[in-house]
Motif scaffolding. Sequence first.
Motif, PDB file in Angstrom:
ATOM      1  N   GLY A 143       0.834  -1.183   0.000  1.00 41.88           N
ATOM      2  CA  GLY A 143       0.000   0.000   0.000  1.00 41.88           C
ATOM      3  C   GLY A 143       0.877   1.244   0.000  1.00 41.88           C
ATOM      4  O   GLY A 143       1.905   1.284   0.669  1.00 41.88           O
ATOM      5  N   ILE A 145       0.762   5.451   0.481  1.00 43.75           N
ATOM      6  CA  ILE A 145      -0.014   6.622   0.881  1.00 43.75           C
ATOM      7  C   ILE A 145       0.880   7.836   0.701  1.00 43.75           C
ATOM      8  O   ILE A 145       2.011   7.837   1.190  1.00 43.75           O
ATOM      9  CB  ILE A 145      -0.422   6.533   2.375  1.00 43.75           C
ATOM     10  CG1 ILE A 145      -1.198   5.246   2.635  1.00 43.75           C
ATOM     11  CG2 ILE A 145      -1.232   7.759   2.797  1.00 43.75           C
ATOM     12  CD1 ILE A 145      -0.890   4.652   3.992  1.00 43.75           C
ATOM     13  N   TYR A 154      -4.023   7.385  -2.291  1.00 42.29           N
ATOM     14  CA  TYR A 154      -3.862   6.003  -1.841  1.00 42.29           C
ATOM     15  C   TYR A 154      -3.714   5.113  -3.068  1.00 42.29           C
ATOM     16  O   TYR A 154      -4.466   5.255  -4.031  1.00 42.29           O
ATOM     17  CB  TYR A 154      -5.084   5.553  -1.056  1.00 42.29           C
ATOM     18  CG  TYR A 154      -5.421   6.483   0.086  1.00 42.29           C
ATOM     19  CD1 TYR A 154      -4.934   6.241   1.357  1.00 42.29           C
ATOM     20  CD2 TYR A 154      -6.214   7.612  -0.119  1.00 42.29           C
ATOM     21  CE1 TYR A 154      -5.219   7.090   2.407  1.00 42.29           C
ATOM     22  CE2 TYR A 154      -6.508   8.474   0.920  1.00 42.29           C
ATOM     23  CZ  TYR A 154      -6.009   8.211   2.188  1.00 42.29           C
ATOM     24  OH  TYR A 154      -6.287   9.056   3.217  1.00 42.29           O
ATOM     25  N   TYR A 204      -9.495   6.409   5.610  1.00 41.03           N
ATOM     26  CA  TYR A 204      -9.326   5.825   4.270  1.00 41.03           C
ATOM     27  C   TYR A 204      -8.220   4.769   4.269  1.00 41.03           C
ATOM     28  O   TYR A 204      -8.319   3.747   3.586  1.00 41.03           O
ATOM     29  CB  TYR A 204      -9.024   6.910   3.238  1.00 41.03           C
ATOM     30  CG  TYR A 204     -10.269   7.625   2.781  1.00 41.03           C
ATOM     31  CD1 TYR A 204     -11.252   6.925   2.074  1.00 41.03           C
ATOM     32  CD2 TYR A 204     -10.468   8.977   3.047  1.00 41.03           C
ATOM     33  CE1 TYR A 204     -12.410   7.570   1.657  1.00 41.03           C
ATOM     34  CE2 TYR A 204     -11.621   9.628   2.639  1.00 41.03           C
ATOM     35  CZ  TYR A 204     -12.592   8.926   1.939  1.00 41.03           C
ATOM     36  OH  TYR A 204     -13.736   9.550   1.529  1.00 41.03           O
ATOM     37  N   VAL A 205      -7.152   5.016   5.022  1.00 44.21           N
ATOM     38  CA  VAL A 205      -6.076   4.017   5.103  1.00 44.21           C
ATOM     39  C   VAL A 205      -6.661   2.703   5.596  1.00 44.21           C
ATOM     40  O   VAL A 205      -6.460   1.640   4.999  1.00 44.21           O
ATOM     41  CB  VAL A 205      -4.939   4.478   6.058  1.00 44.21           C
ATOM     42  CG1 VAL A 205      -3.942   3.349   6.290  1.00 44.21           C
ATOM     43  CG2 VAL A 205      -4.240   5.708   5.517  1.00 44.21           C
TER      44      VAL A 205
END
Length: 417
Positions: A143, A145, A154, A204-205
């Motif tokens: 992931g 960010i 993201y 959101y993460v």
Amino acid sequence: MAKQSSVTRFRLKKALDTLASKEGRGTELISLYVTPGKQIFDVMNYLRQESCTASNIKSASTRKHVQDAIVKVMQRLKLFKEPPQNGLIIFCGAIPHGAPGTEEMETYVIIPPEPINIYLYRCDAKFYVEPLEEMMREKESYGVIVIDGSGAAYAVLRGRRLEIVREITSGLPGKHRAGGQSARRFERLREMEVNEFYKRAGGYVNKIFSPLPDLKGLIIGGPGPTKLDFESGDFINYMLKQKILAKVDTAYIGEQGVKEVVEKTPEILRHVRYTEEKRFVQQFLYELGHDTGLATYGEFEVREALNKGVVKTLLLSEALEVTRVFVKCSSCAYTEEKSMKSFEIPRFEQELANRPCPKCSMPSLAISEKKDLVEELADLGDQTGVEIEIISAETEEGAQLLQSFGGVAAILRFKQS
Ligand SMILES: [Zn+2]
């Protein structure tokens, strides 16, 4: 899976390197990919048809090689009632060892570490290994960010595939207060707003990355110190927080910033792996240095510890270039095995031809199998549920493992008497 991944990768990489180096004399090397759900019966029918088609090949030697290879593939395939859970890949073909006529039929059966999604038969001058190479790359997802005071982006990186999942803006006003507003009040308001933005960004993460079952790590990037405040605050759930691998400075935000981070990922991941590798070797060195009796090294000693089932972690140097050679007598059941450098094999083979079997005295000793020592020891470790780590020679510790300890070391479960 995660624990075994350095071994899985090592094995697959070795196999791929070997396969990719093979070349047939003509268009005569067969690659067969069978998907998990496929009926073996259907594949057999298909191969029979291919064998018929091959009878039209002009070159007699190519025709024979292709048809022989198809027979071999069918023999191997027959051993399966149905394809294994992840499917099955068979490579088979006549590999030349010099002048025409020196070809030897070689067959490789690979059970992939992940399900394959292509069903294909290919006859070419080389083995078709690209889908497997792709699989190795696609294995892990990360992931990304990217955040600063103006917003956050993201993204998910799977192998080389990058997907921007979402971009948000912070809605934060500039850092300069409007006239008439008191400085303290402005600061307090701004702090609250920043906090709200971080909460939203953290939400959101959690929402984007928590559901990903194969997420290996998170990388946070962005220009300036925002990413650090965001990371150190209480905005990301603790499970994901543990997966943060690095914080990276970028010049840009948004998609551009994400791409900057992705460019740096190979380096970041290599660094992460190196840190792990260093830790394993350091632990071994600690046990050794403090004479705890929980460390052993050298091929012979480690093999013994493996056979006794006392190994906790097996450390194997990736750069160890040693082959385990298995010898068999074709007249009796006698076997022996020995480790050697690959350049020593021809001489050993010659020596075998001149040496009678110690059991039945017949001149029938021959090499029955050759295996990369790292793979052989890893197989041995697998049988007893050992943690296996393949250590590169790129770190100081890794080089030490190779040079001072013969590239083979183990941390033990308990002290040996
Ligand atoms: Zn014998």
